[in-house]
Motif scaffolding. Structure first.
Motif, mmCIF file in Angstrom:
data_model
loop_
_atom_site.group_PDB
_atom_site.id
_atom_site.type_symbol
_atom_site.label_atom_id
_atom_site.label_comp_id
_atom_site.label_asym_id
_atom_site.label_seq_id
_atom_site.Cartn_x
_atom_site.Cartn_y
_atom_site.Cartn_z
ATOM 1 N N VAL A 42 -2.223 3.018 2.465
ATOM 2 C CA VAL A 42 -2.631 4.381 2.805
ATOM 3 C C VAL A 42 -4.140 4.518 2.595
ATOM 4 O O VAL A 42 -4.683 4.089 1.583
ATOM 5 C CB VAL A 42 -1.869 5.394 1.944
ATOM 6 N N GLY A 43 -4.797 5.131 3.562
ATOM 7 C CA GLY A 43 -6.238 5.303 3.494
ATOM 8 C C GLY A 43 -7.028 4.257 4.236
ATOM 9 O O GLY A 43 -8.238 4.413 4.426
ATOM 10 N N ALA A 44 -6.353 3.178 4.671
ATOM 11 C CA ALA A 44 -7.046 2.107 5.381
ATOM 12 C C ALA A 44 -7.395 2.543 6.795
ATOM 13 O O ALA A 44 -6.619 3.235 7.457
ATOM 14 C CB ALA A 44 -6.182 0.857 5.410
ATOM 15 N N GLU A 45 -8.563 2.137 7.252
ATOM 16 C CA GLU A 45 -8.978 2.389 8.630
ATOM 17 C C GLU A 45 -8.587 1.185 9.480
ATOM 18 O O GLU A 45 -8.854 0.047 9.114
ATOM 19 C CB GLU A 45 -10.484 2.631 8.709
ATOM 20 N N VAL A 46 -7.949 1.441 10.601
ATOM 21 C CA VAL A 46 -7.489 0.378 11.487
ATOM 22 C C VAL A 46 -8.037 0.637 12.885
ATOM 23 O O VAL A 46 -8.381 1.763 13.252
ATOM 24 C CB VAL A 46 -5.947 0.292 11.514
ATOM 25 N N GLY A 47 -8.110 -0.431 13.654
ATOM 26 C CA GLY A 47 -8.555 -0.341 15.033
ATOM 27 C C GLY A 47 -7.392 -0.523 15.995
ATOM 28 O O GLY A 47 -6.272 -0.856 15.583
ATOM 29 N N PRO A 48 -7.625 -0.321 17.270
ATOM 30 C CA PRO A 48 -6.547 -0.493 18.261
ATOM 31 C C PRO A 48 -6.006 -1.920 18.239
ATOM 32 O O PRO A 48 -6.757 -2.885 18.270
ATOM 33 C CB PRO A 48 -7.243 -0.186 19.591
ATOM 34 N N GLY A 49 -4.679 -2.052 18.156
ATOM 35 C CA GLY A 49 -4.043 -3.359 18.168
ATOM 36 C C GLY A 49 -3.947 -4.045 16.824
ATOM 37 O O GLY A 49 -3.376 -5.142 16.739
#
Length: 356
Positions: free
Chosen positions: A73-80
């Motif tokens: 929780v709180g992690a930034e993710v990118g598309p895919g």
């Protein structure tokens, strides 16, 4: 008679001296406040938090047991980006079975092709029967259809294997996990919530009775609870039509006029509701005096430092204060205590400089 005349003169002289030397009225120390007009009416203060306007609930397309989670929780993710995976054993077995069926059908297809060619050659030389050629060609078509079906089964099994991995559809921030590693989930079950942080809004719960009475010009002031100096204004974007049965509140989502950098997702906020009203003043009840059925206050002249009574119009009384609609102006100083012992024109000494 001659003896009384000097005595009378002396008495007259003493009387004149006592009048000339009479002590002036003492200057009275008073408590006072400076009047400040109110042009807004507070409707309440409520706690809330900053959330993303757009959130996506993601889940696996196939059932299975969660093997691991790759982000918290709180992690930034990118598309895919990979978020979590299932134990792929079942999907791998289905893929191998489909691939075996495909190999079997491919062999049948090769034989059907060879048989159809032989029957066609025999028929062309005049030594083959038309019935045998028709059977061979029918078998070829049937096997060809079975081959297409087997290939589709392999692609489907491969997709099922790919679906055992959960990827993000878009960039965002992970705001919640609803399943843990080792938990068995069904297809479509909500596993993780992904929020888009580019558009944020304030979310609060309002009493259902207050929602029905909100004026059209209501203004929301949103401030960070840890640092109230960080604030902005907001307007209503939507209010849930139905109140929650347990709390009898309705969730309101507010569109922020500005989004301070400190307003991160999950930031605790304090939201104050206010509405524009006719200017009015709040004074303590101790500043009011009732004389002959009329309410008045004592106003201090800043030049002469004297007091004068003035009639006022009281709109309402609440606890230790009263709302004044007419009779006092912003900036004037009013005696806040001891009004019953004052006289018009009496000099006073201001001990405290307080503003209402």
């Amino acid at each position: 008679m001659k003896r009384l005349l000097p005595l009378l003169c002396a008495a007259v002289l003493l009387s004149g001296c006592s009048k000339e030397e009479a002590a002036p009225a003492p200057v009275r120390p008073v408590l006072s406040i400076r009047v400040v007009a109110q042009s807004e009416e507070s409707l309440g203060r409520f706690a809330g938090n900053i959330q993303a306007r757009y959130e996506t609930n993601l889940g696996f397309r196939v059932p299975g047991r969660i093997a691991n989670r790759t982000v918290d929780v709180g992690a930034e993710v990118g598309p895919g980006d990979l978020l979590a995976t299932l134990d792929p054993t079942d999907q791998q077995n289905q893929l191998r079975a489909a691939q075996g069926d495909l190999a079997k059908v491919e062999a049948q297809w090769i034989n059907a092709q060879a048989n159809a060619r032989r029957q066609q050659e025999l028929f062309d030389r005049g030594v083959g029967a038309q019935a045998q050629l028709d059977i061979a060609q029918t078998d070829l078509k049937t096997t060809g259809a079975a081959l297409d079906q087997a290939k589709a089964a392999v692609r489907q099994a491969q997709d099922q294997l790919n679906y055992s991995q959960l990827h993000s559809d878009h960039g965002g921030v992970v705001t919640a996990w609803n399943a843990e590693a080792g938990q068995v989930v069904t297809a479509g079950q909500q596993v993780v919530t992904l929020a888009r942080p580019e558009i944020k809004e304030a979310v609060i719960d309002l009493p259902a009775t207050l929602v029905d009475q909100l004026p059209t010009d209501v203004e929301f002031k949103v401030a960070a609870q840890l640092d109230p100096s960080i604030s902005t204004t907001a307007t209503v974007r939507e209010i849930e039509p139905q109140a929650q049965s347990a709390t009898r509140t309705r969730r309101a989502r507010l569109t922020l006029k500005d989004t301070p950098e400190a307003f991160r997702l999950g930031t605790a906020i304090s939201v104050t509701l206010s509405s524009a009203i006719e200017p009015r003043t709040e004074l303590p009840l101790s500043a009011l005096q009732e004389v002959d059925g009329q309410t008045r206050i004592w106003v201090i002249d800043p030049q002469s430092q004297t007091v004068a009574p003035r009639a006022i119009k009281v709109l309402s009384r609440d606890g230790d204060s009263a709302l004044i609609g007419q009779g006092v102006k912003p900036g004037e100083r009013v005696v806040s205590a001891g009004v019953n012992s004052l006289k018009p024109g009496q000099k006073v000494k201001i001990d405290e400089d307080r503003a209402q």
